[in-house]
Design a protein around this motif. Structure first.
Motif, short mmCIF file in Angstrom:
data_model
loop_
_atom_site.label_atom_id
_atom_site.label_comp_id
_atom_site.label_asym_id
_atom_site.label_seq_id
_atom_site.Cartn_x
_atom_site.Cartn_y
_atom_site.Cartn_z
N ASP A 21 0.85 -1.19 0.00
CA ASP A 21 0.00 0.00 0.00
C ASP A 21 0.88 1.24 0.00
O ASP A 21 2.03 1.21 0.45
N LEU B 262 1.14 3.85 1.68
CA LEU B 262 1.61 4.42 2.95
C LEU B 262 2.64 3.54 3.67
O LEU B 262 3.20 3.94 4.67
N ARG C 288 -9.57 9.13 -2.44
CA ARG C 288 -9.45 8.03 -1.48
C ARG C 288 -8.10 8.08 -0.78
O ARG C 288 -8.01 7.85 0.45
N ARG C 289 -7.05 8.37 -1.53
CA ARG C 289 -5.72 8.42 -0.90
C ARG C 289 -5.61 9.59 0.07
O ARG C 289 -4.97 9.47 1.12
N ASP D 214 -8.07 10.79 1.82
CA ASP D 214 -8.79 10.32 3.00
C ASP D 214 -7.93 9.37 3.82
O ASP D 214 -7.89 9.46 5.06
N ASP D 215 -7.22 8.47 3.14
CA ASP D 215 -6.32 7.54 3.84
C ASP D 215 -5.23 8.30 4.59
O ASP D 215 -4.87 7.92 5.71
N GLU E 103 -6.57 9.83 7.78
CA GLU E 103 -6.74 8.82 8.81
C GLU E 103 -5.39 8.34 9.35
O GLU E 103 -5.23 8.12 10.56
N PHE E 104 -4.42 8.19 8.46
CA PHE E 104 -3.07 7.77 8.86
C PHE E 104 -2.45 8.79 9.82
O PHE E 104 -1.94 8.42 10.89
#
Length: 260
Positions: free
Chosen positions: A96, A98, A138-139, A141-142, A145-146
């Motif tokens: 992924d 990240l 989406r990235r 948003d990820d 959250e990360f």
């Protein structure tokens, strides 16, 4: 940048120098900041209750390397690491996006500087249409959250966008072309990516507008004047570390009982 603020980099100054009229007038201030950072890092490293992640982003020649060398020259190298994020290796690309960033997150007591960062895996692919707008959303948003998860685990995150003008980039690239000792810094990518300046600006507008929550803020730093860039960033770092109000841990040994 305030959370959810609509960012237009084209409307933000790249040459602002605050109340300083020259590099000479600001030199003493930068020296003071370096001294403060060195003292604050001593406590930060000893307490091991917080980690500090510094993210540096910007166009090519914006001054990421220079920022590191000028601001952190007095920092104890045992307590500070730098991670550079270039084109993903074959192994990194199989994970992924990240994964490689998470592996470089500092432990408590350490300062880590990301010279470019996880944002590159949104920026470059979107500019070159490798990923769709949906995947970009989406990235982002990820990433939010990360970074929220990191903050929940005692990582202080400060993100700096080094804002230079197209004309200033031209001058800096020309300086490298004119100086043979700087030719090692040149790469084909520097000149190729210049053609996509508007697309990069649009992508950064989107990134800065959607990933600057209160707990992991972006700072847009006018960076045409390198000396002002250094003062602006070092002042923010000093304020952030002072606000933690950290203290040295209690001693585990009573020094008064030791006789040599």
């Amino acid at each position: 940048m305030k959370p959810n603020a609509h960012v237009r980099l084209a409307k933000k100054s790249t040459s602002d120098a605050g109340n300083y009229k020259s590099e000479e007038a600001a030199a003493a201030v930068l020296l003071k900041h370096r001294t403060q950072l060195a003292d604050l890092q001593d406590v930060f490293y000893a307490s091991q209750t917080k980690a500090l992640l510094i993210v540096l982003q910007g166009m090519d020649t914006a001054g990421k390397d220079g920022t590191i060398s000028h601001i952190f020259s007095g920092i104890n190298p045992q307590g500070c690491d730098v991670a550079s994020f270039k084109v993903p290796t074959p192994l990194e690309a199989r994970h992924d996006f990240l994964w490689r960033a998470h592996a470089q997150v500092p432990p408590r007591g350490m300062i880590n500087i990301f010279n470019r960062s996880h944002y590159e895996d949104v920026l470059y692919p979107r500019v070159h249409k490798i990923i769709s707008d949906k995947v970009m959303r989406r990235r982002l948003d990820d990433i939010n959250e990360f970074e929220s998860m990191l903050v929940d685990n005692d990582v202080l995150i400060l993100k700096f966008y080094l804002h230079i003008s197209h004309d200033e980039q031209t001058r800096r690239l020309q300086s490298r072309l004119d100086d043979k000792q700087k030719h090692w810094k040149l790469s084909e990518a520097d000149f190729h990516e210049r053609k996509f300046w508007p697309q990069y600006t649009d992508a950064y507008d989107r990134i800065l507008s959607t990933t600057s929550p209160k707990h992991a803020p972006w700072f847009v730093i006018p960076a045409d004047h390198k000396w002002y860039r250094n003062i602006a960033i070092s002042a923010i770092l000093v304020d952030a570390l002072q606000s933690l109000k950290l203290k040295f841990p209690a001693p585990t040994l009573d020094a008064s009982t030791i006789k040599l």
